[in-house]
Structures are given as structure tokens and as C-alpha cells.
Design an enzyme around this catalytic site. Structure first.
Site, short mmCIF file in Angstrom:
data_model
loop_
_atom_site.label_atom_id
_atom_site.label_comp_id
_atom_site.label_asym_id
_atom_site.label_seq_id
_atom_site.Cartn_x
_atom_site.Cartn_y
_atom_site.Cartn_z
N GLU A 77 5.48 -11.37 4.15
CA GLU A 77 5.29 -12.79 4.44
C GLU A 77 6.22 -13.63 3.58
O GLU A 77 6.65 -14.71 3.99
CB GLU A 77 3.83 -13.21 4.23
CG GLU A 77 3.52 -14.59 4.81
CD GLU A 77 2.03 -14.90 4.83
OE1 GLU A 77 1.41 -14.75 5.90
OE2 GLU A 77 1.50 -15.29 3.77
N HIS A 127 -1.47 14.19 3.30
CA HIS A 127 -2.02 14.91 4.45
C HIS A 127 -1.92 14.07 5.72
O HIS A 127 -2.58 14.38 6.72
CB HIS A 127 -3.46 15.31 4.18
CG HIS A 127 -3.60 16.21 2.99
ND1 HIS A 127 -3.53 17.58 3.07
CD2 HIS A 127 -3.77 15.93 1.67
CE1 HIS A 127 -3.66 18.11 1.87
NE2 HIS A 127 -3.81 17.13 1.00
N LYS A 178 -0.32 -19.20 16.20
CA LYS A 178 -1.53 -20.02 16.05
C LYS A 178 -1.59 -21.10 17.13
O LYS A 178 -2.63 -21.34 17.75
CB LYS A 178 -1.55 -20.68 14.68
CG LYS A 178 -1.86 -19.78 13.51
CD LYS A 178 -1.90 -20.63 12.25
CE LYS A 178 -2.17 -19.80 11.00
NZ LYS A 178 -2.18 -20.67 9.80
#
EC number: 5.3.1.9
Length: 540
Positions: A350, A381, A503
Site C-alpha cells: 500500500e 510444507h 470504494k
């Protein structure tokens, strides 16, 4: 002049061409590694942390040129301007003074204001921790629910989890961020409203996800029997917009202030960290600040050649802009640091996931790499197969805590052994001749599958013990690394305009999902089809 036309950038490009095919295995060979060894020459310390950069594809000349680039790109100038409170966030006309939140010098910007608000936090935290602060039925607080998103969630959640061994057993802290109702509902199943304190954290107090969750939780309190007149005993707010907090219904005396000169992803040191202070107490919160301040001083005072944030940042530049690495991995060999990679995802991407330079011209070089990670040994793993044998080179930051914070001490040598062995294996690799011996004479066809190219770069950060102080230093190290890289890329790490467009369109789409009818021409055909499908499902 653009950054990639600086003399040192050109020198680094020439240097890269010279050493790009060199293998670290050869550099570490005893005959090529006289005293002082690579391990000695590339060992650094600062802010209570230690770093081993020797398993990187760098030489003494590489570091010299990287430091030269840092100077030419104005890292020192940008650093000093930030600490002085200058406007280093020009697109929003703001300073970036997260360092002032942990400063001990009374001459630091906003010192008195910061100290006064922290004293309010401490007094409140002590009341909650001691049981003096009671809910509407007279019971003490046993659950704290932090509602926020982004910087209002990731930092506090990461720290509370990391310092769980220092937290009071009397209080359980929950974090709710997602607007998906399942997030809040799952927490509701684990708490009792009579014993719950909600901390609503939003810089503007208008954030969609946060306010949706806050309203739902407030309604739940009332449904469960809490009188609206008693909600003040259960809700506090943290915001740079106190008027909006009061408008929501939180009592004025229950509002804690953050400031617009602190970015959300840099804000855990402020009242945004109230959940941290309640969990571990004001003294340990002070230690967290002290560790960060120690790293601040190191960043300000240490020569660039020995400056941990500068070296960490410039080594990242080396891989991103010269080797062309698309991502880098953070692998803390500490379950307590489980949420550090997700915290750093926001901090790095960001901040530096930008394409516009400070002068508004588009960059013609890569900026932030994809940041990802998982605690060790879990990652071994899951995706270490790709790190060892895939065609993509991914630089790695290993983080090792040398002493455990838990009583199961017999586990710790195994944990550390895996961390150090992974860095060694990634560096050394396994040649085809070595693979043939492992495969055996009866299975020569297996040998190519047992080859490890090696030469995979890693840095290892060492923490003596996971304390509030060492955690503070570690977080500040990465904060300053971000500034170093932003300076080299000539971008603004303190804004986040990239989150805005979604947004805005999200509000339009939300209205269309519930409207009696929708103009299909309002959106592209794909989005219109998705909306139609969702509308049909929501009507069932």
C-alpha cells in the site's frame, strides 16, 4: 533526471551484468572466503536486532554501489524531512510523523499532545485491566473486540498475537475487520455482551466495513438487553474525526484521538493501539514504543553503510530493479509472528505500490514487489518446493527468535535448525553430480529431479527474544525500509489513492444490488451479469 539514469544506477547495472551468473556456493568456498569472511563482512546490527546479509547475491562492491545510489536518490534528505515534520506526503499535504508517537525528546513534534493522549489511554487501560471498568450489569470486562480494517486492524492484531505471552489472562482480545458478516458473527458467538468492550477504530469514522460492523455490534448489544443509555460502558472510539464518533453515539469522554499526520498503516503506536495496551498493559506498550524509538535513532544516526533499514531496503532494490524479482517472501520462524507477513503486505504494497513519481510523471521501472509469507516451518510444507526448484527467484527474509517465549523449550532447536538449514540449502543447492549420487546407480533418471539450483538469496534477521521492545524495533525496521525504497523510486509512500476507485464504484454496485430495477447499461456487460446473478440469489 529520472532515478534510473542516476550515475550509481548505471554503475549497478554494469556491476549486475558482471556478477549475475556468479554462484554464492563459490563465494562461500573456503579458498574464496578468507578472513574476514562473508559472514563477518555482511553481518550488521542496530536497534537491538542483528542481520546476516551474507547469503545474498552481493559483493562488497554491490553494497558500496547500493549505498551510493541511496545517497544520490536522496534517502538521507527524505529521512531527515520526515523526522522534522515536513510535508513528505505532498498529495495529501501532510507530514508523516509516526516516529513522533514514540519519541522521547520533548522537542519532538507534537510531543505534549502525544504524551497527553497516551496518558489517557494508560488510565483507561488500567481501569479495564484491573476490573474497575464495568459493564452495564456490573461485571468486569473480559472480552475486547477491536473493530477496524487495514491499519486499524492489521498492526494491533499482529502485535497482540505476537505478545500473547505478555498479555493478561483476564481479557481475551478479538479482531473484526471484514464486512462479511461471518467475521463479526463468529466473534459474537464467543463473547458475552455484559463483559465486552468494543473499540471502534477508523480515522474518518466513515469506513464502510468498520461502520457496518460497529452498527451491527451496537444493535446486538441492545438486542441482548443492554440499555442504549448504558452503551457508553461498552463502546469507545479511536478516530481523527471525534465529531463523527460522537454522532455515532459514543460518549465524548470515550473518544481517543489519532491525527491526520499519522498514516493508518503506521498508526499502531497511537490510540489505534489501545487494544494492545489493554492486552499487555501500559508498561509493555511503552517498551514497544521504546524499541521502535531505538530503531528510529539507529536509522537517523548510523552511517548508511551500517544502517539496517537502508541496507535491507537497498538489497530489496537490487533484486527488484536489477534481477527483476516480482515478489519477496517474509518467513518468520515464530508462530507468535504469524500475522507479521500480512501486516507487511499492507505496509509495503500500500505504501510503495505506485506508478506515479512525486512530480506526477509515470515511472519506467518497477516499484513495490509482491510481499507474501507464512511462518516457518509451515511454509516449508506448502511453497518451499517452488523456492528451491522453481524457475523463479524469490528473495527471502528469514526472521529467527533465538530464545522461546513459551515453556516447550525442547521444540526450539528444531525450529531454529530448520530456519538456518533452509537458508543454507537455498544458497548451496545440489549439483547434478551430487544428485546422481543421491539417486543411486539403479535410478539415474531420478537425478534431474533431485537437482537444486541454489544461489537463492536470503537475509536472516535475528531477535534474541520476542519482547515488546524487540518487536517494536522489528516493525520500525520495516517501516523505514519502506521509506528508503520510496526515496529511490521517487514515489510517495504515505498515500493510498489506489483504494479509492473501488470504494466509489462499490457504493454504486451496492445500490444496484438492492434497487427495484437496474439500468444494465450503467455497467459493463460482465459487471451487469454479476449484479443480475446476485440480485436473483438475494431475492430467494
Amino acid at each position: 533526471m529520472t532515478q534510473n539514469s542516476l550515475p550509481s544506477w548505471s554503475s549497478l547495472q554494469t556491476h549486475y551484468e558482471k556478477i549475475r551468473d556468479a554462484h554464492m556456493r563459490d563465494w562461500f568456498a573456503p579458498e574464496n572466503d578468507p578472513a574476514p569472511t562473508r559472514a563477518e563482512r555482511f553481518a550488521f546490527a542496530g536497534g537491538g536486532l542483528a542481520a546476516d546479509f551474507s547469503k545474498n547475491r552481493i559483493t562488497d562492491e554491490t553494497l558500496k554501489l547500493l549505498v551510493q545510489l541511496a545517497r544520490e536518490a536522496g534517502v538521507e534528505k527524505r529521512r531527515d524531512a520526515m523526522f522534522a515534520g515536513a510535508v513528505v506526503n505532498p498529495t495529501e499535504g501532510r507530514a508523516a510523523l509516526h516516529t513522533a508517537l514514540r519519541a522521547t525528546d520533548p522537542k519532538a513534534p507534537f510531543y505534549d499532545q502525544v504524551q497527553a493522549e497516551r496518558a489517557r489511554m494508560a488510565a483507561f487501560a488500567d481501569q479495564v485491566r484491573s476490573g474497575e471498568w464495568k459493564g452495564y450489569t456490573g461485571k468486569r470486562i473480559r472480552y475486547v473486540v477491536n473493530i477496524g480494517i487495514g491499519g486499524s486492524d492489521l498492526g494491533p492484531k499482529m502485535v497482540v498475537h505476537a505478545l500473547h505471552h505478555l498479555a493478561t489472562p483476564e481479557i481475551t482480545t478479538h479482531f473484526v475487520s471484514n464486512v462479511d458478516g461471518a467475521d463479526l458473527y463468529n466473534v459474537m458467538q464467543q463473547i458475552d455482551p455484559e463483559e465486552t468492550l468494543a473499540i471502534i477504530v477508523s480515522k474518518t469514522f466513515t469506513t464502510l466495513e468498520t461502520m457496518t460492523n460497529a452498527r451491527s455490534l451496537r444493535d446486538w448489544f441492545v438486542e441482548k438487553g443492554c440499555p442504549e443509555s448504558a452503551l457508553a460502558k461498552h463502546f469507545v472510539g479511536v478516530s481523527a474525526n471525534p465529531a463523527e464518533v460522537v454522532k455515532f453515539g459514543i460518549a465524548k469522554e470515550n473518544v481517543f484521538e489519532m491525527w491526520d499526520w499519522v498514516g493508518g498503516r503506521y498508526s499502531l503506536w497511537s490510540a489505534v493501539g489501545l487494544s494492545i495496551m489493554i492486552a499487555v498493559g501500559p508498561q509493555q506498550f511503552g517498551e514497544l514504543l521504546a524499541g521502535a524509538n531505538e530503531m528510529d535513532q539507529h536509522f537517523r544516526d548510523a552511517p548508511l553503510e551500517k544502517n539496517l533499514p537502508v541496507l535491507l531496503g537497498m538489497i530489496g532494490i537490487w533484486y527488484r530493479n536489477f534481477f527483476g524479482s516480482q515478489s519477496y517472501l517474509v518467513a518468520p520462524y515464530s508462530e507468535a509472528l504469524h500475522f507479521l507477513p500480512s501486516y507487511l503486505q499492507q505496509l509495503e504494497m500500500e505504501s510503495n505500490g505506485k506508478s506515479a513519481r512525486l512530480d506526477g510523471v509515470m515511472v519506467d521501472y518497477p516499484t513495490a514487489a509482491v510481499t507474501w509469507g507464512e511462518p516457518g516451518t509451515n511454509g516449508q510444507h506448502a511453497f518451499f518446493q517452488m523456492l528451491h526448484q522453481g524457475p523463479t527467484i524469490v528473495p527471502i527474509d528469514f526472521i529467527a527468535v533465538l530464545t522461546p517465549e513459551h515453556p516447550l523449550v525442547s521444540h526450539h532447536p528444531k525450529l531454529l535448525a530448520n530456519c538456518f538449514a533452509q537458508s543454507e540449502a537455498l544458497m548451496l543447492g545440489r549439483t547434478l553430480e551430487e544428485a546422481k549420487k543421491v539417486a543411486g546407480a539403479d535410478k539415474p533418471e531420478l537425478a534431474p529431479h533431485l537437482v537444486f539450483p541454489g544461489n537463492r538469496p536470503t537475509s536472516t534477521l535475528l531477535v534474541d527474544a520476542l519482547t515488546a521492545r524487540s518487536l517494536g524495533a522489528l516493525i520500525a525496521l520495516y517501516e523505514h525500509k519502506v521509506l528508503v525504497q520510496a526515496s529511490v523510486w521517487d514515489i510517495n509512500p504515505f498515500d493510498q489513492w489506489g483504494v479509492e476507485l473501488g470504494k466509489i464504484l462499490g457504493k454504486v454496485v451496492e445500490a444496484d444490488l438492492t434497487a427495484p430495477s437496474v439500468d444494465e447499461k450503467k455497467h459493463d456487460s460482465s459487471t451487469s451479469a454479476l449484479i443480475a446473478r446476485a440480485r436473483a440469489a438475494l431475492k430467494k
